[in-house]
Design an enzyme around this catalytic site. Structure first.
Site, mmCIF file in Angstrom:
data_model
loop_
_atom_site.group_PDB
_atom_site.id
_atom_site.type_symbol
_atom_site.label_atom_id
_atom_site.label_comp_id
_atom_site.label_asym_id
_atom_site.label_seq_id
_atom_site.Cartn_x
_atom_site.Cartn_y
_atom_site.Cartn_z
ATOM 1 N N HIS A 17 0.924 -1.468 0.074
ATOM 2 C CA HIS A 17 -0.596 -0.451 -0.357
ATOM 3 C C HIS A 17 0.645 1.590 -0.132
ATOM 4 O O HIS A 17 0.242 2.518 -0.623
ATOM 5 C CB HIS A 17 -0.792 0.044 1.158
ATOM 6 C CG HIS A 17 -1.834 -1.086 1.410
ATOM 7 N ND1 HIS A 17 -2.177 -1.606 2.833
ATOM 8 C CD2 HIS A 17 -2.848 -1.729 0.451
ATOM 9 C CE1 HIS A 17 -2.926 -2.661 2.569
ATOM 10 N NE2 HIS A 17 -3.731 -2.581 0.567
ATOM 11 N N LYS A 41 -17.447 -6.550 7.248
ATOM 12 C CA LYS A 41 -16.237 -7.237 7.409
ATOM 13 C C LYS A 41 -16.178 -7.552 8.843
ATOM 14 O O LYS A 41 -16.564 -6.028 10.358
ATOM 15 C CB LYS A 41 -14.867 -6.737 6.922
ATOM 16 C CG LYS A 41 -14.972 -7.079 5.103
ATOM 17 C CD LYS A 41 -13.485 -6.070 4.961
ATOM 18 C CE LYS A 41 -13.501 -7.405 3.543
ATOM 19 N NZ LYS A 41 -12.088 -6.674 3.055
ATOM 20 N N ARG A 90 -1.889 -5.477 -8.682
ATOM 21 C CA ARG A 90 -0.578 -6.518 -8.484
ATOM 22 C C ARG A 90 -0.161 -7.514 -8.966
ATOM 23 O O ARG A 90 0.705 -8.080 -9.938
ATOM 24 C CB ARG A 90 -0.980 -7.265 -6.930
ATOM 25 C CG ARG A 90 -0.548 -6.403 -5.902
ATOM 26 C CD ARG A 90 -1.208 -6.934 -5.125
ATOM 27 N NE ARG A 90 -2.470 -7.223 -5.055
ATOM 28 C CZ ARG A 90 -3.752 -7.781 -3.658
ATOM 29 N NH1 ARG A 90 -3.096 -8.048 -2.496
ATOM 30 N NH2 ARG A 90 -4.717 -8.159 -4.177
ATOM 31 N N SER A 128 -3.162 -8.058 2.999
ATOM 32 C CA SER A 128 -2.655 -7.396 3.944
ATOM 33 C C SER A 128 -3.414 -8.906 5.059
ATOM 34 O O SER A 128 -3.231 -9.660 6.117
ATOM 35 C CB SER A 128 -3.974 -7.090 4.580
ATOM 36 O OG SER A 128 -3.801 -5.427 3.854
HETATM 37 O O1 PNS Z 1 -9.259 -3.385 0.856
HETATM 38 P P1 PNS Z 1 -9.852 -3.184 -0.517
HETATM 39 O O2 PNS Z 1 -10.937 -4.232 -0.766
HETATM 40 O O3 PNS Z 1 -8.851 -3.034 -2.173
HETATM 41 O O4 PNS Z 1 -10.914 -1.509 -0.960
HETATM 42 C C1 PNS Z 1 -11.586 -1.600 -2.065
HETATM 43 C C2 PNS Z 1 -12.600 -0.563 -1.464
HETATM 44 C C3 PNS Z 1 -12.846 0.019 -0.386
HETATM 45 C C4 PNS Z 1 -11.474 0.291 -2.710
HETATM 46 C C5 PNS Z 1 -14.179 -0.721 -2.493
HETATM 47 O O5 PNS Z 1 -14.737 -2.042 -1.899
HETATM 48 C C6 PNS Z 1 -15.066 -0.092 -2.446
HETATM 49 O O6 PNS Z 1 -14.539 1.032 -2.607
HETATM 50 N N1 PNS Z 1 -15.967 0.402 -1.476
HETATM 51 C C7 PNS Z 1 -17.107 0.865 -0.975
HETATM 52 C C8 PNS Z 1 -18.363 0.577 -1.652
HETATM 53 C C9 PNS Z 1 -18.441 1.277 -3.089
HETATM 54 O O7 PNS Z 1 -18.054 1.743 -3.166
HETATM 55 N N2 PNS Z 1 -18.499 0.199 -3.708
HETATM 56 C C10 PNS Z 1 -18.876 0.668 -5.047
HETATM 57 C C11 PNS Z 1 -17.788 -0.102 -5.987
HETATM 58 S S1 PNS Z 1 -18.077 -0.631 -7.559
#
Ligand code: PNS
Length: 159
Positions: A17, A41, A90, A128
């Site tokens: 990150h 979560k 990645r 993570s």
């Molecule tokens: O830690 P991660 O899994 O890489 O993060 C993913 C994240 C937080 C970027 C994604 O889950 C997100 O944007 N969540 C917020 C809810 C949302 O906007 N969902 C629609 C995405 S298409």
């Protein structure tokens, strides 16, 4: 003025990150790191702890702000007046999910673009979840996370 958002759960923040944070912060004027409060979560660290860890490990970087958010990323971006979302790629296995997310976000808000950075090779394997698993079994995680984060994980897991 280009303001971008780099969002994630950061449970906890890893060197992978940080690699994306450092490199993207050199490309944009301001980078807001958005820490997701995801009720579904069950994280190892609370939202406040994840924010604090990010503040500690980015304190040398001048143009970074750490904020938490709930709900949609597009809404958070709007609140922050940011038009760019930064994501790290990645491996090819990340691509399907990332493409779906980028396209969905762009349909909801056509003014929002997603910028992908390929993760540096030395962190291409890192997540993570892996870090937590190695730590739970007492393994050495110093290659994966900054020393401050390593200390917090050790304390939390008491090993
Ligand atoms: O830690 P991660 O899994 O890489 O993060 C993913 C994240 C937080 C970027 C994604 O889950 C997100 O944007 N969540 C917020 C809810 C949302 O906007 N969902 C629609 C995405 S298409």
């Amino acid at each position: 003025m280009i303001r971008a958002i780099y969002a994630g759960s950061f449970d906890p923040v890893t060197k992978g990150h940080l690699d994306i944070i450092e490199r993207s912060s050199r490309v944009v004027d301001e980078l807001i790191v958005g820490v997701l409060h995801n009720r579904a979560k069950c994280p190892l660290f609370s939202l406040e702890e994840r924010v604090k860890m990010l503040e500690e490990v980015t304190r040398e970087l001048p143009n970074i702000k750490i904020k938490s958010f709930t709900g949609l990323l597009v809404e958070f971006a709007k609140e922050c007046e940011a038009h760019v979302i930064v994501r790290g790629l990645r491996a090819i296995s990340d691509f399907d999910y990332e493409l779906q997310m980028a396209q969905t976000n762009r349909i909801i808000n056509p003014e929002l673009d997603t910028m992908f950075l390929t993760t540096s090779l030395e962190y291409a394997y890192l997540s993570s979840t892996t870090v937590k698993e190695v730590a739970e079994f007492g393994g050495d995680i110093s290659a994966f996370v900054p020393p401050y984060v390593e200390e917090q994980i050790r304390r939390r897991l008491q090993n």
